[in-house]
Design a protein around this motif. Sequence first.
Motif, PDB file in Angstrom:
ATOM      1  N   ALA A 224       0.819  -1.219   0.000  1.00  0.00           N
ATOM      2  CA  ALA A 224       0.000   0.000   0.000  1.00  0.00           C
ATOM      3  C   ALA A 224       0.847   1.262   0.000  1.00  0.00           C
ATOM      4  CB  ALA A 224      -0.934  -0.005   1.206  1.00  0.00           C
ATOM      5  N   ALA A 225       2.031   1.211   0.630  1.00  0.00           N
ATOM      6  CA  ALA A 225       2.854   2.413   0.794  1.00  0.00           C
ATOM      7  C   ALA A 225       3.186   3.104  -0.529  1.00  0.00           C
ATOM      8  CB  ALA A 225       4.132   2.070   1.556  1.00  0.00           C
ATOM      9  N   PRO A 226       3.701   2.407  -1.557  1.00  0.00           N
ATOM     10  CA  PRO A 226       4.006   3.124  -2.799  1.00  0.00           C
ATOM     11  C   PRO A 226       2.771   3.703  -3.491  1.00  0.00           C
ATOM     12  CG  PRO A 226       4.323   0.740  -3.063  1.00  0.00           C
ATOM     13  CD  PRO A 226       4.137   0.996  -1.614  1.00  0.00           C
ATOM     14  N   LEU A 227       1.623   3.040  -3.343  1.00  0.00           N
ATOM     15  CA  LEU A 227       0.394   3.571  -3.936  1.00  0.00           C
ATOM     16  C   LEU A 227      -0.036   4.857  -3.226  1.00  0.00           C
ATOM     17  CD1 LEU A 227      -1.491   0.177  -4.274  1.00  0.00           C
ATOM     18  CD2 LEU A 227      -0.641   1.575  -6.159  1.00  0.00           C
ATOM     19  N   LEU A 228       0.008   4.828  -1.904  1.00  0.00           N
ATOM     20  CA  LEU A 228      -0.342   6.026  -1.139  1.00  0.00           C
ATOM     21  C   LEU A 228       0.634   7.159  -1.445  1.00  0.00           C
ATOM     22  CD1 LEU A 228      -1.124   4.325   2.295  1.00  0.00           C
ATOM     23  CD2 LEU A 228      -2.786   5.269   0.677  1.00  0.00           C
ATOM     24  N   GLU A 259       5.149   9.520   7.695  1.00  0.00           N
ATOM     25  CA  GLU A 259       6.398   8.911   8.163  1.00  0.00           C
ATOM     26  C   GLU A 259       7.130   8.166   7.045  1.00  0.00           C
ATOM     27  OE1 GLU A 259       5.128   6.466  11.356  1.00  0.00           O
ATOM     28  OE2 GLU A 259       4.669   8.146  12.699  1.00  0.00           O
ATOM     29  N   ASP A 260       6.579   8.199   5.849  1.00  0.00           N
ATOM     30  CA  ASP A 260       7.204   7.572   4.689  1.00  0.00           C
ATOM     31  C   ASP A 260       8.339   8.472   4.192  1.00  0.00           C
ATOM     32  OD1 ASP A 260       7.940   6.509   2.276  1.00  0.00           O
ATOM     33  OD2 ASP A 260       5.921   6.296   1.487  1.00  0.00           O
ATOM     34  N   GLY A 261       9.581   8.017   4.341  1.00  0.00           N
ATOM     35  CA  GLY A 261      10.738   8.819   3.948  1.00  0.00           C
ATOM     36  C   GLY A 261      10.730   9.200   2.483  1.00  0.00           C
ATOM     37  N   SER A 262      10.289   8.280   1.622  1.00  0.00           N
ATOM     38  CA  SER A 262      10.252   8.581   0.190  1.00  0.00           C
ATOM     39  C   SER A 262       9.246   9.682  -0.117  1.00  0.00           C
ATOM     40  CB  SER A 262       9.902   7.317  -0.604  1.00  0.00           C
ATOM     41  OG  SER A 262      10.884   6.324  -0.415  1.00  0.00           O
ATOM     42  N   LEU A 263       8.100   9.669   0.583  1.00  0.00           N
ATOM     43  CA  LEU A 263       7.113  10.729   0.394  1.00  0.00           C
ATOM     44  C   LEU A 263       7.692  12.067   0.829  1.00  0.00           C
ATOM     45  CD1 LEU A 263       4.272  11.803  -0.197  1.00  0.00           C
ATOM     46  CD2 LEU A 263       3.603  11.099   2.111  1.00  0.00           C
ATOM     47  N   VAL A 264       8.382  12.074   1.957  1.00  0.00           N
ATOM     48  CA  VAL A 264       8.978  13.316   2.463  1.00  0.00           C
ATOM     49  C   VAL A 264      10.026  13.839   1.482  1.00  0.00           C
ATOM     50  CG1 VAL A 264      10.382  14.307   4.323  1.00  0.00           C
ATOM     51  CG2 VAL A 264       8.500  12.755   4.866  1.00  0.00           C
ATOM     52  N   ARG A 265      10.831  12.930   0.895  1.00  0.00           N
ATOM     53  CA  ARG A 265      11.839  13.362  -0.079  1.00  0.00           C
ATOM     54  C   ARG A 265      11.197  14.053  -1.276  1.00  0.00           C
ATOM     55  NH1 ARG A 265      14.712   8.688   1.447  1.00  0.00           N
ATOM     56  NH2 ARG A 265      13.626   7.393  -0.078  1.00  0.00           N
ATOM     57  N   ALA A 283       9.001  18.086   8.680  1.00  0.00           N
ATOM     58  CA  ALA A 283       8.684  16.797   8.067  1.00  0.00           C
ATOM     59  C   ALA A 283       9.896  15.876   8.072  1.00  0.00           C
ATOM     60  CB  ALA A 283       8.201  17.012   6.625  1.00  0.00           C
ATOM     61  N   ILE A 284      11.070  16.417   7.737  1.00  0.00           N
ATOM     62  CA  ILE A 284      12.287  15.603   7.734  1.00  0.00           C
ATOM     63  C   ILE A 284      12.660  15.198   9.155  1.00  0.00           C
ATOM     64  CG2 ILE A 284      14.765  15.626   7.269  1.00  0.00           C
ATOM     65  CD1 ILE A 284      14.218  17.340   4.841  1.00  0.00           C
ATOM     66  N   LEU A 296      17.697  11.857   3.417  1.00  0.00           N
ATOM     67  CA  LEU A 296      16.891  12.915   4.023  1.00  0.00           C
ATOM     68  C   LEU A 296      17.765  13.898   4.799  1.00  0.00           C
ATOM     69  CD1 LEU A 296      13.646  11.189   5.341  1.00  0.00           C
ATOM     70  CD2 LEU A 296      13.858  12.872   3.522  1.00  0.00           C
ATOM     71  N   ALA A 297      18.813  13.362   5.435  1.00  0.00           N
ATOM     72  CA  ALA A 297      19.726  14.240   6.170  1.00  0.00           C
ATOM     73  C   ALA A 297      20.379  15.244   5.216  1.00  0.00           C
ATOM     74  CB  ALA A 297      20.785  13.405   6.877  1.00  0.00           C
ATOM     75  N   GLU A 298      20.800  14.784   4.028  1.00  0.00           N
ATOM     76  CA  GLU A 298      21.379  15.709   3.042  1.00  0.00           C
ATOM     77  C   GLU A 298      20.337  16.709   2.558  1.00  0.00           C
ATOM     78  OE1 GLU A 298      23.529  15.658  -1.350  1.00  0.00           O
ATOM     79  OE2 GLU A 298      23.123  13.770  -0.302  1.00  0.00           O
ATOM     80  N   LEU A 299      19.106  16.228   2.331  1.00  0.00           N
ATOM     81  CA  LEU A 299      18.034  17.120   1.883  1.00  0.00           C
ATOM     82  C   LEU A 299      17.727  18.187   2.934  1.00  0.00           C
ATOM     83  CD1 LEU A 299      15.981  17.658  -0.365  1.00  0.00           C
ATOM     84  CD2 LEU A 299      14.431  16.057   0.781  1.00  0.00           C
ATOM     85  N   PHE A 300      17.934  17.860   4.189  1.00  0.00           N
ATOM     86  CA  PHE A 300      17.716  18.816   5.284  1.00  0.00           C
ATOM     87  C   PHE A 300      18.574  20.064   5.079  1.00  0.00           C
ATOM     88  CE2 PHE A 300      18.136  20.224   9.774  1.00  0.00           C
ATOM     89  CZ  PHE A 300      16.795  20.269  10.119  1.00  0.00           C
ATOM     90  N   GLY A 301      19.786  19.874   4.536  1.00  0.00           N
ATOM     91  CA  GLY A 301      20.669  21.018   4.311  1.00  0.00           C
ATOM     92  C   GLY A 301      20.292  21.837   3.096  1.00  0.00           C
ATOM     93  N   ARG A 302      19.424  21.336   2.228  1.00  0.00           N
ATOM     94  CA  ARG A 302      19.016  22.072   1.025  1.00  0.00           C
ATOM     95  C   ARG A 302      17.832  23.000   1.281  1.00  0.00           C
ATOM     96  NH1 ARG A 302      21.233  20.235  -3.708  1.00  0.00           N
ATOM     97  NH2 ARG A 302      22.339  18.242  -3.623  1.00  0.00           N
TER      98      ARG A 302
END
Length: 397
Positions: A224-228, A259-265, A283-284, A296-302
């Motif tokens: 279900a996660a990738p569909l959501l 809480e889905d890391g891919s969604l947050v990215r 969110a991160i 996500l940690a790297e994205l936090f710096g962007r």
Amino acid sequence: MRALLWLLGTFSFAVALAVAARYNEGYALFVWAPWRIHISLFLLGFLLLALFGALYATTRLVAKTMALPKAVAAFRAKQKAERAAQALKDAQRFLFEGRYGRAFAQSVAAYEAGASPGLSALIAARAAHAMRESTRAAEWLVKAAQHDDEVRAARLMTEAEFAIADRQFDVAAERLETLRNGGARQIAALRLSLQVAAARGEWAEVLRLARQLNSHRALTNDQAAPLLRRAHMGNLHECEGDVSALTRYWESIPKAEREDGSLVRGAVPLLNAVGEANLAAEAISHVLDMQWDSQLAELFGRIEGGAVVERIAEAERWLGSHREDGRLLLALGRLCVQQQLWGKAQSYFEASLSIAPSRVAHLELARLGERLGREELALRHFRLAAETEEAEVGALR
């Protein structure tokens, strides 16, 4: 034992008859001028009994002879029905085995023999479709429709599956809607509806169906996660550029799904683009506090703007547990650049390079050198970035 008893009974009856005949002095006289027949009464009874038996046997023989054509016809009909039933069973087995040519031939034979014609027609259609014979599959679907009292729901499901396989999603949606209007609520129909909704970009429907199937355990959490995620990203992109709509939608997503890391990215760049830096950082942070993710940690710096000082403090707190994470160090360097903490930024970039040399870190140091007017530093890291890129391309080859 039974045969012995019958034998004893027969002999006993014969003895009884012999004794009765011996002491029976009665007789019968038949006169038919000029003849007279004088016989014992016992013999008369025996003859009458024999005559009755002969008449009964003759009657039975005539009746069986008269019924023979009907019996032969019934026997042949039974054999034909058995052969048809066997053909239908073989068609089903061949279909499951992937032997579509044999399945088609056996289902046609079953259909012509009248064995569950609706089901036989559907099997023929499925076998033909599997062999990429669309015209023949359509012909057998028409024949199946003639027996809708038997296979209406199955036919609509089959037509929906064929339409999805042929990427005719509007046709599939129409068939599934007809099925729903008939009161059908099968899990399989919901799965097909989910595929159609995803293909047509109906993200609200995708969310509803995915959650429904997950609650019924027809989809696991991992399925279900990738569909959501895909549905949420579709809705977020529809809100792209609209600050209030984007923020409102993000906050409406259930906490467990955020809480889905891919969604947050995927969501953070959109939130950052409309100036919601703090919401993106939150969110991160929510995900990283539960499960570490270097990307996500790297994205936090962007993330640009917002409470940069608080983000630096948050990242340094994470650094206490993840000192060997080069991407976290890179993120800290970028955050320090935003805050114009040049010395700390340089030290974080260099620490990231010491752990995991990367083209990105070299470029960050080169840009930092340009800002500080340190041309030697900038040129050296531009050159190292180019060399790192060449090495990465060579490794890919």
